[in-house]
Design an enzyme around this catalytic site. Structure first.
Site, mmCIF file in Angstrom:
data_model
loop_
_atom_site.group_PDB
_atom_site.id
_atom_site.type_symbol
_atom_site.label_atom_id
_atom_site.label_comp_id
_atom_site.label_asym_id
_atom_site.label_seq_id
_atom_site.Cartn_x
_atom_site.Cartn_y
_atom_site.Cartn_z
ATOM 1 N N TYR A 86 20.213 -15.192 80.109
ATOM 2 C CA TYR A 86 20.475 -14.546 78.817
ATOM 3 C C TYR A 86 21.446 -15.382 77.975
ATOM 4 C CZ TYR A 86 22.009 -11.221 75.277
ATOM 5 O OH TYR A 86 22.322 -10.628 74.085
ATOM 6 N N ARG A 115 18.703 -19.372 70.798
ATOM 7 C CA ARG A 115 18.416 -18.493 69.661
ATOM 8 C C ARG A 115 19.302 -18.813 68.474
ATOM 9 N NH1 ARG A 115 18.860 -11.952 70.090
ATOM 10 N NH2 ARG A 115 20.867 -12.502 71.017
ATOM 11 N N TYR A 163 31.499 -11.311 69.947
ATOM 12 C CA TYR A 163 31.851 -11.095 71.354
ATOM 13 C C TYR A 163 32.720 -12.256 71.845
ATOM 14 C CZ TYR A 163 28.324 -7.379 72.308
ATOM 15 O OH TYR A 163 27.590 -6.225 72.343
ATOM 16 N N ARG A 182 23.497 -4.558 64.428
ATOM 17 C CA ARG A 182 23.292 -3.326 65.203
ATOM 18 C C ARG A 182 22.141 -2.484 64.673
ATOM 19 N NH1 ARG A 182 25.635 -4.092 70.061
ATOM 20 N NH2 ARG A 182 27.688 -5.002 69.786
ATOM 21 N N GLU A 234 19.105 0.802 78.073
ATOM 22 C CA GLU A 234 19.322 0.409 76.677
ATOM 23 C C GLU A 234 18.253 1.122 75.851
ATOM 24 O OE1 GLU A 234 20.178 -3.786 76.029
ATOM 25 O OE2 GLU A 234 18.784 -3.776 74.332
HETATM 26 C C1 3EB Z 1 24.634 -5.364 73.516
HETATM 27 O O1 3EB Z 1 24.980 -4.466 72.751
HETATM 28 C C2 3EB Z 1 23.574 -5.012 74.498
HETATM 29 O O2 3EB Z 1 20.515 -10.179 72.465
HETATM 30 O O3 3EB Z 1 19.242 -9.457 70.851
HETATM 31 C C3 3EB Z 1 21.361 -5.286 72.476
HETATM 32 C C4 3EB Z 1 20.570 -5.592 71.369
HETATM 33 C C5 3EB Z 1 21.705 -6.298 73.364
HETATM 34 C C6 3EB Z 1 20.140 -6.894 71.155
HETATM 35 C C7 3EB Z 1 20.051 -9.269 71.768
HETATM 36 C C8 3EB Z 1 21.261 -7.592 73.133
HETATM 37 C C9 3EB Z 1 20.482 -7.891 72.036
HETATM 38 O O4 3EB Z 1 25.153 -6.490 73.497
HETATM 39 C C10 3EB Z 1 22.506 -6.007 74.596
#
Ligand code: 3EB
Length: 342
Positions: A138, A145, A197, A210, A310
């Site tokens: 990932y 990406r 992050y 989001r 999720e």
């Molecule tokens: C998170 O909130 C959980 O890598 O495109 C959620 C939505 C998550 C999209 C992405 C990853 C992705 O980080 C994981």
């Protein structure tokens, strides 16, 4: 006001559905199945629960929809909406390179068609948490990406899902929805924006918003949402607590996005569940906590090992509700997004 886009789930056979000139995209949930011939159809490698021939259908209010294939991209378009998808094989087992290639294909395709605005992206890869530390798949996916997205998107990342799938190894799927007008990106006040992050989650952060408020201001496309508060995963191995945290995140996101309404009969949620043994419990929880919301449960790997579930999906508001321009057919549920006459 863009033409309405209707998102629904159905068990009707694909051939009949594809005969409808209003169909923009049809998703078949069939792990390991070969790719489909029709550019509107994408085989996704998630097993639905309970097992059945369920399909996700995207349909516009009026056709005809044009479609084709071009440089590794399958696509379809109405005047207001564009679907595109790439199935990118992993050569040399390198998911970062594979992801970069997939995004280069997508962004080259979009550059040849100026005037489209990407609202929503989905990314499916196998063995999502395979590998250790910064070599975890990932994390390598996130690196490829961002490198592939940045030249086209800058930091204006659309809403997205990034999740595991269960295909034979080595194929990344990227697909998306674009519209003629820009949407509005929404962040969740309970969560740190993913692209901020901290380093502990990898050298390159995930690049997604989001949620996206779709043009026409009627619908909300909700990104993958899990039990993350701030940037930290919550509740260890407690499935129900993770689900409650996820719901709190969904509620907060809907509020931040001035969503058209609470989650209800016109919404559509897809729950990705890590352990097959948890599927029945997640279904029961959704039936109890979100009884009116149509749901689709899929078994899928999730990008942090501790996350058990999720949820992503759609929320909408249209006068007349989900049946407006909609299915009204047995076995068909879902949302009508962004649209119709005001
Ligand atoms: C998170 O909130 C959980 O890598 O495109 C959620 C939505 C998550 C999209 C992405 C990853 C992705 O980080 C994981």
């Amino acid at each position: 006001m863009p033409q309405a886009l209707e998102i629904s789930c159905t068990e009707q056979p694909a051939a009949g559905l594809l005969a409808d000139p209003r169909v923009l995209a049809l998703f078949e949930f069939a792990p390991g199945a070969p790719s489909a011939g029709d550019p509107r159809t994408l085989v996704v490698h998630h097993a639905p629960w309970p097992a059945r021939p369920v399909r996700e259908l995207w349909r516009v209010a009026a056709g005809p929809v044009e479609y084709g294939r071009e440089d590794g991209v399958q696509w379809s378009a109405s005047p207001d909406w564009l679907f595109f998808a790439v199935n990118e094989p992993e050569r040399d087992g390198d998911i970062a390179t594979c992801t970069l290639t997939a995004y280069e294909r997508v962004t080259s395709f979009l550059r040849r068609r100026p005037g489209w605005h990407v609202q929503r992206l989905w990314n499916y890869l196998d063995d999502v948490t395979g590998g250790e530390g910064d070599e975890e798949r990932y994390r390598r996916f996130c690196a490829g990406r961002l490198q592939g997205m940045a030249p086209y998107f800058g930091e204006s990342f659309p809403a997205a899902t990034g999740i595991g799938h269960s295909s034979p190894a080595g194929c990344l799927q990227v697909y998306g929805l674009a519209a003629r007008a820009p949407g509005r990106r929404i962040e969740n006040p309970r969560q740190l924006s993913a692209w901020r992050y901290p380093r502990q989650y990898g050298p390159v952060p995930p690049s997604f918003a989001r949620a996206m408020r779709l043009p026409g201001d009627a619908g909300l496309a909700i990104s993958g949402t899990a039990a993350i508060r701030g940037h930290a995963s919550q509740h260890g191995d407690d499935l129900e607590a993770q689900l409650e945290e996820t719901l709190a995140n969904l509620d907060s996101l809907l509020e931040a996005g001035a969503a058209p309404g609470p989650l209800g009969p016109g919404s559509l949620l897809k729950a990705y569940v890590r352990r097959a043994g948890d599927l029945a419990a997640v279904d029961a929880w959704m039936a109890a906590r979100l009884p009116e919301v149509p749901r689709l449960l899929l078994q899928a790997g999730i990008c942090r090992r501790e996350l058990l579930v999720e949820i992503d999906g759609w929320d909408f508001a249209v006068a007349g509700g989900p049946s407006a321009g909609g299915p009204g057919r047995p076995g068909s549920v879902g949302a009508v997004l962004a649209g119709g006459p005001a």
